[in-house]
Design a protein around this motif. Structure first.
Motif, mmCIF file in Angstrom:
data_model
loop_
_atom_site.group_PDB
_atom_site.id
_atom_site.type_symbol
_atom_site.label_atom_id
_atom_site.label_comp_id
_atom_site.label_asym_id
_atom_site.label_seq_id
_atom_site.Cartn_x
_atom_site.Cartn_y
_atom_site.Cartn_z
ATOM 1 N N LEU A 23 22.582 -14.158 39.787
ATOM 2 C CA LEU A 23 23.246 -14.123 41.092
ATOM 3 C C LEU A 23 22.730 -12.903 41.836
ATOM 4 C CD1 LEU A 23 26.881 -14.958 39.917
ATOM 5 C CD2 LEU A 23 24.976 -16.515 40.403
ATOM 6 N N CYS A 24 21.986 -13.147 42.912
ATOM 7 C CA CYS A 24 21.198 -12.058 43.513
ATOM 8 C C CYS A 24 21.194 -12.163 45.028
ATOM 9 C CB CYS A 24 19.773 -12.113 42.950
ATOM 10 S SG CYS A 24 18.747 -10.685 43.363
ATOM 11 N N ALA A 25 22.387 -12.235 45.625
ATOM 12 C CA ALA A 25 22.470 -12.208 47.085
ATOM 13 C C ALA A 25 22.164 -10.789 47.555
ATOM 14 C CB ALA A 25 23.849 -12.659 47.537
ATOM 15 N N VAL A 26 21.226 -10.647 48.489
ATOM 16 C CA VAL A 26 20.688 -9.324 48.819
ATOM 17 C C VAL A 26 20.726 -9.065 50.316
ATOM 18 C CG1 VAL A 26 19.137 -9.358 46.824
ATOM 19 C CG2 VAL A 26 18.308 -10.176 49.046
ATOM 20 N N ASN A 27 20.658 -7.789 50.636
ATOM 21 C CA ASN A 27 20.359 -7.353 51.999
ATOM 22 C C ASN A 27 18.844 -7.385 52.130
ATOM 23 O OD1 ASN A 27 19.738 -5.880 54.308
ATOM 24 N ND2 ASN A 27 21.428 -4.443 54.045
ATOM 25 N N VAL A 28 18.336 -8.293 52.922
ATOM 26 C CA VAL A 28 16.882 -8.505 52.989
ATOM 27 C C VAL A 28 16.158 -7.226 53.389
ATOM 28 C CG1 VAL A 28 15.034 -9.794 54.130
ATOM 29 C CG2 VAL A 28 17.141 -10.958 53.472
ATOM 30 N N ALA A 29 16.750 -6.453 54.265
ATOM 31 C CA ALA A 29 16.101 -5.221 54.726
ATOM 32 C C ALA A 29 15.885 -4.232 53.593
ATOM 33 C CB ALA A 29 16.936 -4.582 55.829
ATOM 34 N N GLU A 30 16.678 -4.347 52.523
ATOM 35 C CA GLU A 30 16.547 -3.438 51.392
ATOM 36 C C GLU A 30 15.599 -3.954 50.321
ATOM 37 O OE1 GLU A 30 20.525 -2.912 49.997
ATOM 38 O OE2 GLU A 30 21.128 -1.628 51.692
ATOM 39 N N GLN A 31 15.086 -5.155 50.479
ATOM 40 C CA GLN A 31 14.159 -5.728 49.505
ATOM 41 C C GLN A 31 12.753 -5.168 49.697
ATOM 42 O OE1 GLN A 31 15.007 -8.334 46.861
ATOM 43 N NE2 GLN A 31 16.653 -6.901 47.340
ATOM 44 N N PRO A 32 11.923 -5.210 48.649
ATOM 45 C CA PRO A 32 10.539 -4.738 48.794
ATOM 46 C C PRO A 32 9.835 -5.452 49.951
ATOM 47 C CG PRO A 32 11.056 -5.118 46.482
ATOM 48 C CD PRO A 32 12.219 -5.645 47.270
ATOM 49 N N GLY A 33 9.303 -4.688 50.865
ATOM 50 C CA GLY A 33 8.646 -5.261 52.029
ATOM 51 C C GLY A 33 9.599 -5.742 53.096
ATOM 52 N N GLY A 34 10.910 -5.662 52.841
ATOM 53 C CA GLY A 34 11.891 -6.097 53.818
ATOM 54 C C GLY A 34 11.867 -7.585 54.080
ATOM 55 N N THR A 35 11.532 -8.384 53.055
ATOM 56 C CA THR A 35 11.417 -9.823 53.254
ATOM 57 C C THR A 35 11.689 -10.554 51.943
ATOM 58 O OG1 THR A 35 9.998 -11.574 54.189
ATOM 59 C CG2 THR A 35 8.933 -9.910 52.778
ATOM 60 N N LEU A 36 11.619 -11.881 51.989
ATOM 61 C CA LEU A 36 11.768 -12.742 50.821
ATOM 62 C C LEU A 36 10.678 -13.808 50.857
ATOM 63 C CD1 LEU A 36 15.666 -13.256 50.773
ATOM 64 C CD2 LEU A 36 14.315 -11.838 49.212
ATOM 65 N N PRO A 37 10.371 -14.437 49.714
ATOM 66 C CA PRO A 37 9.242 -15.377 49.664
ATOM 67 C C PRO A 37 9.298 -16.503 50.691
ATOM 68 C CG PRO A 37 9.908 -14.798 47.453
ATOM 69 C CD PRO A 37 10.931 -14.184 48.365
ATOM 70 N N ASP A 38 10.426 -17.186 50.823
ATOM 71 C CA ASP A 38 10.467 -18.326 51.733
ATOM 72 C C ASP A 38 10.374 -17.896 53.192
ATOM 73 O OD1 ASP A 38 10.559 -20.019 49.605
ATOM 74 O OD2 ASP A 38 12.697 -20.470 49.748
ATOM 75 N N LEU A 39 10.843 -16.687 53.510
ATOM 76 C CA LEU A 39 10.662 -16.164 54.862
ATOM 77 C C LEU A 39 9.174 -15.944 55.133
ATOM 78 C CD1 LEU A 39 13.541 -13.492 54.939
ATOM 79 C CD2 LEU A 39 13.606 -15.851 55.781
ATOM 80 N N GLU A 40 8.476 -15.388 54.147
ATOM 81 C CA GLU A 40 7.032 -15.161 54.296
ATOM 82 C C GLU A 40 6.273 -16.474 54.429
ATOM 83 O OE1 GLU A 40 5.504 -11.276 52.136
ATOM 84 O OE2 GLU A 40 6.543 -12.585 50.719
ATOM 85 N N SER A 41 6.699 -17.485 53.659
ATOM 86 C CA SER A 41 5.994 -18.773 53.707
ATOM 87 C C SER A 41 6.100 -19.416 55.089
ATOM 88 C CB SER A 41 6.544 -19.713 52.628
ATOM 89 O OG SER A 41 6.146 -19.285 51.342
ATOM 90 N N VAL A 42 7.279 -19.347 55.688
ATOM 91 C CA VAL A 42 7.410 -19.914 57.035
ATOM 92 C C VAL A 42 6.560 -19.131 58.026
ATOM 93 C CG1 VAL A 42 8.992 -20.418 58.932
ATOM 94 C CG2 VAL A 42 9.690 -20.872 56.579
ATOM 95 N N ASP A 43 6.559 -17.815 57.908
ATOM 96 C CA ASP A 43 5.716 -17.003 58.799
ATOM 97 C C ASP A 43 4.255 -17.432 58.694
ATOM 98 O OD1 ASP A 43 7.930 -15.553 59.611
ATOM 99 O OD2 ASP A 43 7.531 -13.852 58.276
ATOM 100 N N GLU A 44 3.783 -17.633 57.459
ATOM 101 C CA GLU A 44 2.387 -18.023 57.264
ATOM 102 C C GLU A 44 2.138 -19.435 57.768
ATOM 103 O OE1 GLU A 44 -1.667 -18.010 55.969
ATOM 104 O OE2 GLU A 44 -0.205 -16.499 56.623
ATOM 105 N N ALA A 45 3.078 -20.344 57.528
ATOM 106 C CA ALA A 45 2.902 -21.719 57.996
ATOM 107 C C ALA A 45 2.811 -21.763 59.517
ATOM 108 C CB ALA A 45 4.063 -22.589 57.515
ATOM 109 N N VAL A 46 3.652 -21.007 60.192
ATOM 110 C CA VAL A 46 3.605 -20.966 61.664
ATOM 111 C C VAL A 46 2.284 -20.358 62.122
ATOM 112 C CG1 VAL A 46 4.674 -19.980 63.728
ATOM 113 C CG2 VAL A 46 6.110 -20.907 61.892
ATOM 114 N N ARG A 47 1.833 -19.321 61.430
ATOM 115 C CA ARG A 47 0.539 -18.724 61.791
ATOM 116 C C ARG A 47 -0.589 -19.743 61.652
ATOM 117 N NH1 ARG A 47 -4.060 -16.720 60.002
ATOM 118 N NH2 ARG A 47 -3.649 -17.416 57.858
ATOM 119 N N LEU A 48 -0.573 -20.519 60.575
ATOM 120 C CA LEU A 48 -1.609 -21.534 60.374
ATOM 121 C C LEU A 48 -1.543 -22.614 61.451
ATOM 122 C CD1 LEU A 48 -1.497 -21.936 56.491
ATOM 123 C CD2 LEU A 48 -3.342 -20.920 57.848
ATOM 124 N N LEU A 49 -0.343 -22.991 61.847
ATOM 125 C CA LEU A 49 -0.214 -23.987 62.910
ATOM 126 C C LEU A 49 -0.810 -23.472 64.216
ATOM 127 C CD1 LEU A 49 3.406 -25.330 62.281
ATOM 128 C CD2 LEU A 49 1.268 -26.582 61.937
#
Length: 332
Positions: free
Chosen positions: A179-205
């Motif tokens: 159980l790992c609900a987090v403050n995203v801003a406190e995570q390494p890089g200030g992000t999470l994998p699925d957030l990064e994936s959408v960013d990359e998918a939009v960039r590719l589009l």
């Protein structure tokens, strides 16, 4: 990656297919459609469009409302790699000879054409973001590039922290928790994998070849697969007081041991280890069961929000009317 499961092993594949956005049949004939293929990880039919009144999945539900929704499709295997290989090659595990994560079908069974490979052979620009094929040996350490993809597959850098001490416990310290609900801003890089994936998918589009070449973009989300490392705000959608236990939590009588999965992956998490649950049959304390279900539903809603971001990007970029959208999961 260990993929021990909570709950039922063979579940309905979620498979929503938007057949068209065209305004007339003539458009469909004269123009090849783009394809956005979205695949979730370990998603049951815990969605509003499948009748789950607890689930809050507005984006997927809206997609389902104008789609062909499949109700009787089943996972071939309750493990990620063989299930994905089966689906993407259109062959059963007894043909691909893949029941775990330790073999590559092109070497051990046959040089089968994959779904993205077929589109690539027809002139499509094919792209992979996130977990589409299972990474590692099962896809030749390359996500089946260059056979299936026009460019190397993308994996979100922050995924490397999924099994690290990034979950803040009740003691204020960081742990490797289920159980790992987090403050995203406190995570390494200030992000999470699925957030990064959408960013990359939009960039590719936005940067795809703009010469009329159609695209096949596959986006694989890591959630709601465990651990439940998700933005903490999604927990508020599912108050614990509203959560219920599984309808049939007991181990069936006379169950052969080979048919039972003792959820070894869960037992590796520090918050589960603290429960000191007997091996292999448990049981898990009821209050912790409720929290698991709360976090699973929250992970589904978090993943649903990322689907919404993808669909919004199609509209913003003027691609909605000529893009076929497929949404599925590897297994529940």
């Amino acid at each position: 990656m260990d993929h021990s499961k909570m709950g039922i092993f063979v579940l309905v594949w979620l498979f929503l297919l938007v057949l068209h956005y065209s305004t007339c049949a003539a458009d469909a004939i004269s123009e090849r459609k783009n394809v956005l293929f979205i695949i979730a990880d370990d998603l049951r039919t815990s969605l509003g469009c499948y009748g789950d009144s607890l689930a809050k999945s507005p984006n997927i539900d809206q997609l389902a409302s104008k789609s062909q929704v499949f109700l009787n499709t089943f996972a071939q295997q309750a493990v990620c790699a063989p299930s994905r290989t089966s689906m993407l090659t259109s062959r059963r595990p007894d043909t691909t000879r893949l029941y775990d994560f330790n073999s590559y079908w092109r070497v051990h069974s046959g040089n089968y054409t994959t779904l993205p490979q077929y589109f690539k052979s027809q002139g499509y620009f094919t792209m992979s973001v996130g977990k589409v094929f299972h990474p590692g040996i099962a896809s030749n350490m390359t996500d089946d590039y260059p056979y299936s993809w026009s460019i190397p597959a993308y994996h979100p850098p922050s995924f490397r922290y999924e099994k690290k001490k990034v979950c803040k416990g009740e003691d204020g310290k960081l742990h490797v928790n289920l159980l790992c609900a987090v403050n995203v801003a406190e995570q390494p890089g200030g992000t999470l994998p699925d957030l990064e994936s959408v960013d990359e998918a939009v960039r590719l589009l936005k940067t795809r070849p703009n010469d009329g070449t159609p695209f096949f973009l596959a986006v694989g989300f890591h959630k709601p697969h465990i651990p439940f490392r998700i933005p903490q705000e999604y927990l508020s959608l599912y108050p614990l007081a509203q959560m219920t236990l599984a309808t049939d939590p007991d181990v069936p009588e006379r169950l052969p041991p080979v048919a039972y999965n003792p959820w070894v992956d869960l037992r590796k998490r520090e918050d589960v280890q603290k429960l000191n649950i007997s091996f292999p049959y448990g049981p898990i304390p009821k209050d912790f069961q409720l929290r698991i279900r709360q976090h699973y539903y929250a992970a589904v809603s978090y993943m649903d929000a990322q689907v919404g971001r993808l669909l919004s990007a199609l509209g913003d970029l003027g691609l909605a009317n000529n893009t076929m959208v497929v949404f599925t999961s590897d297994h529940g």
